[in-house]
Design a protein around this motif. Structure first.
Motif, PDB file in Angstrom:
ATOM      1  N   LYS A   1       0.850  -1.179   0.000  1.00 35.61           N
ATOM      2  CA  LYS A   1       0.000   0.000   0.000  1.00 35.61           C
ATOM      3  C   LYS A   1       0.892   1.238   0.000  1.00 35.61           C
ATOM      4  N   ASP A   2       0.479   2.261  -0.751  1.00 42.99           N
ATOM      5  CA  ASP A   2       1.255   3.491  -0.851  1.00 42.99           C
ATOM      6  C   ASP A   2       0.976   4.358   0.364  1.00 42.99           C
ATOM      7  N   SER A   3       2.036   4.896   0.964  1.00 42.53           N
ATOM      8  CA  SER A   3       1.866   5.708   2.165  1.00 42.53           C
ATOM      9  C   SER A   3       1.560   7.170   1.836  1.00 42.53           C
ATOM     10  N   LYS A   4       1.672   7.558   0.569  1.00 44.70           N
ATOM     11  CA  LYS A   4       1.412   8.950   0.192  1.00 44.70           C
ATOM     12  C   LYS A   4      -0.080   9.247   0.223  1.00 44.70           C
ATOM     13  N   LEU A   5      -0.411  10.483   0.587  1.00 45.33           N
ATOM     14  CA  LEU A   5      -1.797  10.916   0.566  1.00 45.33           C
ATOM     15  C   LEU A   5      -2.166  11.323  -0.856  1.00 45.33           C
ATOM     16  N   LEU A   6      -3.415  11.138  -1.194  1.00 52.07           N
ATOM     17  CA  LEU A   6      -3.879  11.556  -2.509  1.00 52.07           C
ATOM     18  C   LEU A   6      -3.942  13.075  -2.550  1.00 52.07           C
ATOM     19  N   LEU A   7      -3.448  13.645  -3.622  1.00 53.53           N
ATOM     20  CA  LEU A   7      -3.465  15.092  -3.787  1.00 53.53           C
ATOM     21  C   LEU A   7      -4.556  15.480  -4.770  1.00 53.53           C
ATOM     22  N   ALA A   8      -4.943  16.732  -4.683  1.00 51.53           N
ATOM     23  CA  ALA A   8      -5.944  17.229  -5.624  1.00 51.53           C
ATOM     24  C   ALA A   8      -5.311  17.274  -7.017  1.00 51.53           C
ATOM     25  N   PRO A   9      -6.072  16.982  -8.040  1.00 53.12           N
ATOM     26  CA  PRO A   9      -5.505  17.006  -9.396  1.00 53.12           C
ATOM     27  C   PRO A   9      -5.112  18.415  -9.796  1.00 53.12           C
ATOM     28  N   ASP A  10      -4.055  18.514 -10.613  1.00 50.97           N
ATOM     29  CA  ASP A  10      -3.593  19.811 -11.101  1.00 50.97           C
ATOM     30  C   ASP A  10      -4.620  20.377 -12.076  1.00 50.97           C
ATOM     31  N   PRO A  11      -4.803  21.683 -12.020  1.00 49.82           N
ATOM     32  CA  PRO A  11      -5.742  22.271 -12.996  1.00 49.82           C
ATOM     33  C   PRO A  11      -5.139  22.154 -14.399  1.00 49.82           C
ATOM     34  N   PHE A  12      -5.979  21.875 -15.335  1.00 51.55           N
ATOM     35  CA  PHE A  12      -5.500  21.713 -16.697  1.00 51.55           C
ATOM     36  C   PHE A  12      -5.907  22.909 -17.544  1.00 51.55           C
ATOM     37  N   VAL A  13      -5.131  23.136 -18.576  1.00 47.42           N
ATOM     38  CA  VAL A  13      -5.402  24.244 -19.483  1.00 47.42           C
ATOM     39  C   VAL A  13      -5.620  23.649 -20.869  1.00 47.42           C
ATOM     40  N   LEU A  14      -6.725  23.975 -21.454  1.00 47.16           N
ATOM     41  CA  LEU A  14      -7.017  23.446 -22.777  1.00 47.16           C
ATOM     42  C   LEU A  14      -6.185  24.160 -23.835  1.00 47.16           C
ATOM     43  N   ALA A  15      -5.834  23.430 -24.851  1.00 50.63           N
ATOM     44  CA  ALA A  15      -5.036  24.003 -25.939  1.00 50.63           C
ATOM     45  C   ALA A  15      -5.815  25.085 -26.679  1.00 50.63           C
ATOM     46  N   THR A  16      -7.137  24.967 -26.698  1.00 51.13           N
ATOM     47  CA  THR A  16      -7.935  25.978 -27.402  1.00 51.13           C
ATOM     48  C   THR A  16      -7.833  27.331 -26.704  1.00 51.13           C
ATOM     49  N   GLU A  17      -7.779  27.310 -25.340  1.00 53.74           N
ATOM     50  CA  GLU A  17      -7.632  28.574 -24.609  1.00 53.74           C
ATOM     51  C   GLU A  17      -6.282  29.218 -24.915  1.00 53.74           C
ATOM     52  N   LEU A  18      -5.215  28.383 -24.897  1.00 53.09           N
ATOM     53  CA  LEU A  18      -3.883  28.916 -25.227  1.00 53.09           C
ATOM     54  C   LEU A  18      -3.865  29.462 -26.644  1.00 53.09           C
ATOM     55  N   ARG A  19      -4.488  28.726 -27.536  1.00 58.66           N
ATOM     56  CA  ARG A  19      -4.511  29.142 -28.946  1.00 58.66           C
ATOM     57  C   ARG A  19      -5.281  30.446 -29.101  1.00 58.66           C
ATOM     58  N   ALA A  20      -6.372  30.596 -28.355  1.00 60.43           N
ATOM     59  CA  ALA A  20      -7.163  31.832 -28.432  1.00 60.43           C
ATOM     60  C   ALA A  20      -6.338  33.019 -27.942  1.00 60.43           C
ATOM     61  N   LYS A  21      -5.586  32.837 -26.840  1.00 62.26           N
ATOM     62  CA  LYS A  21      -4.732  33.922 -26.333  1.00 62.26           C
ATOM     63  C   LYS A  21      -3.658  34.291 -27.348  1.00 62.26           C
ATOM     64  N   GLU A  22      -3.007  33.263 -27.900  1.00 62.71           N
ATOM     65  CA  GLU A  22      -1.953  33.522 -28.889  1.00 62.71           C
ATOM     66  C   GLU A  22      -2.523  34.246 -30.105  1.00 62.71           C
ATOM     67  N   ARG A  23      -3.711  33.836 -30.550  1.00 59.58           N
ATOM     68  CA  ARG A  23      -4.337  34.456 -31.719  1.00 59.58           C
ATOM     69  C   ARG A  23      -4.674  35.913 -31.426  1.00 59.58           C
ATOM     70  N   LEU A  24      -5.165  36.182 -30.211  1.00 57.91           N
ATOM     71  CA  LEU A  24      -5.501  37.558 -29.828  1.00 57.91           C
ATOM     72  C   LEU A  24      -4.244  38.427 -29.835  1.00 57.91           C
ATOM     73  N   GLU A  25      -3.150  37.913 -29.269  1.00 55.94           N
ATOM     74  CA  GLU A  25      -1.883  38.655 -29.283  1.00 55.94           C
ATOM     75  C   GLU A  25      -1.420  38.901 -30.705  1.00 55.94           C
ATOM     76  N   PHE A  26      -1.537  37.880 -31.545  1.00 57.56           N
ATOM     77  CA  PHE A  26      -1.126  38.027 -32.948  1.00 57.56           C
ATOM     78  C   PHE A  26      -1.948  39.090 -33.656  1.00 57.56           C
ATOM     79  N   GLU A  27      -3.273  39.059 -33.433  1.00 56.59           N
ATOM     80  CA  GLU A  27      -4.136  40.055 -34.081  1.00 56.59           C
ATOM     81  C   GLU A  27      -3.824  41.462 -33.576  1.00 56.59           C
ATOM     82  N   ASN A  28      -3.513  41.610 -32.277  1.00 58.80           N
ATOM     83  CA  ASN A  28      -3.132  42.922 -31.738  1.00 58.80           C
ATOM     84  C   ASN A  28      -1.862  43.428 -32.398  1.00 58.80           C
ATOM     85  N   ARG A  29      -0.856  42.521 -32.506  1.00 54.70           N
ATOM     86  CA  ARG A  29       0.399  42.924 -33.167  1.00 54.70           C
ATOM     87  C   ARG A  29       0.153  43.307 -34.621  1.00 54.70           C
TER      88      ARG A  29
END
Length: 164
Positions: free
Chosen positions: A66-94
């Motif tokens: 049995k593992d002695s480590k405690l279960l941790l909360a899962p890391d928040p994930f970031v969708l690629a579409t959100e990153l892509r939307a931010k990058e696209r917005l920066e590109f359009e601003n430039r």
């Protein structure tokens, strides 16, 4: 006075040494037979199945720890579409900034061109304005009567030329 004729000894033919070659060939054949017998013996030994004794039956069964480590909360994930939307917005601003800069430069060059054209027109108008030249001082002109007689007018005789 004729010299004696020398007689040469008669050639005795010898048979070739086949016996030696036969001995060597027999040795080679014997070695091949021995190698073949050894190979056959090894193949027969390899074909015989000999099972090893089973050790797994006498060992304790596997038990996961049995593992002695405690279960941790899962890391928040970031969708690629959100990153892509931010990058696209920066590109359009430039891109918008670049277009605005380009428009400013074009406007500035247009203004400079208009100023230059205005100056050229003013210079051309200045050059086109008539400037009177002063009358230069010359020797006075004396009008003298002519010595030649006046010309007496005569009518041309066209009738001769047209009748021919």
């Amino acid at each position: 006075g004729v010299p004696e004729k020398k007689t040469l000894p008669i050639t005795v033919p010898k048979s070739p040494a086949f016996a030696l070659k036969n001995k060597v060939g027999a040795l080679v054949r014997e070695e091949k037979k021995e190698k073949l017998k050894e190979e056959m013996k090894r193949q027969k030994e390899a074909a015989v199945f000999k099972a090893q004794p089973s050790q797994v039956l006498h060992q304790e069964p596997f038990l996961p720890k049995k593992d002695s480590k405690l279960l941790l909360a899962p890391d928040p994930f970031v969708l690629a579409t959100e990153l892509r939307a931010k990058e696209r917005l920066e590109f359009e601003n430039r891109l918008a900034e670049l277009e605005a800069e380009k428009a400013r430069l074009q406007e500035a060059t247009r203004r400079v061109e208009e100023e230059r054209a205005k100056e050229e027109r003013a210079k051309l108008r200045e050059e086109l304005v008539h400037k009177a030249n002063p009358i230069r001082k010359y020797a006075n002109v004396e009008i003298k009567p002519s010595d030649h007689p006046l010309t007496v007018p005569q009518s041309p005789n066209f009738s001769d030329r047209f009748q021919r």
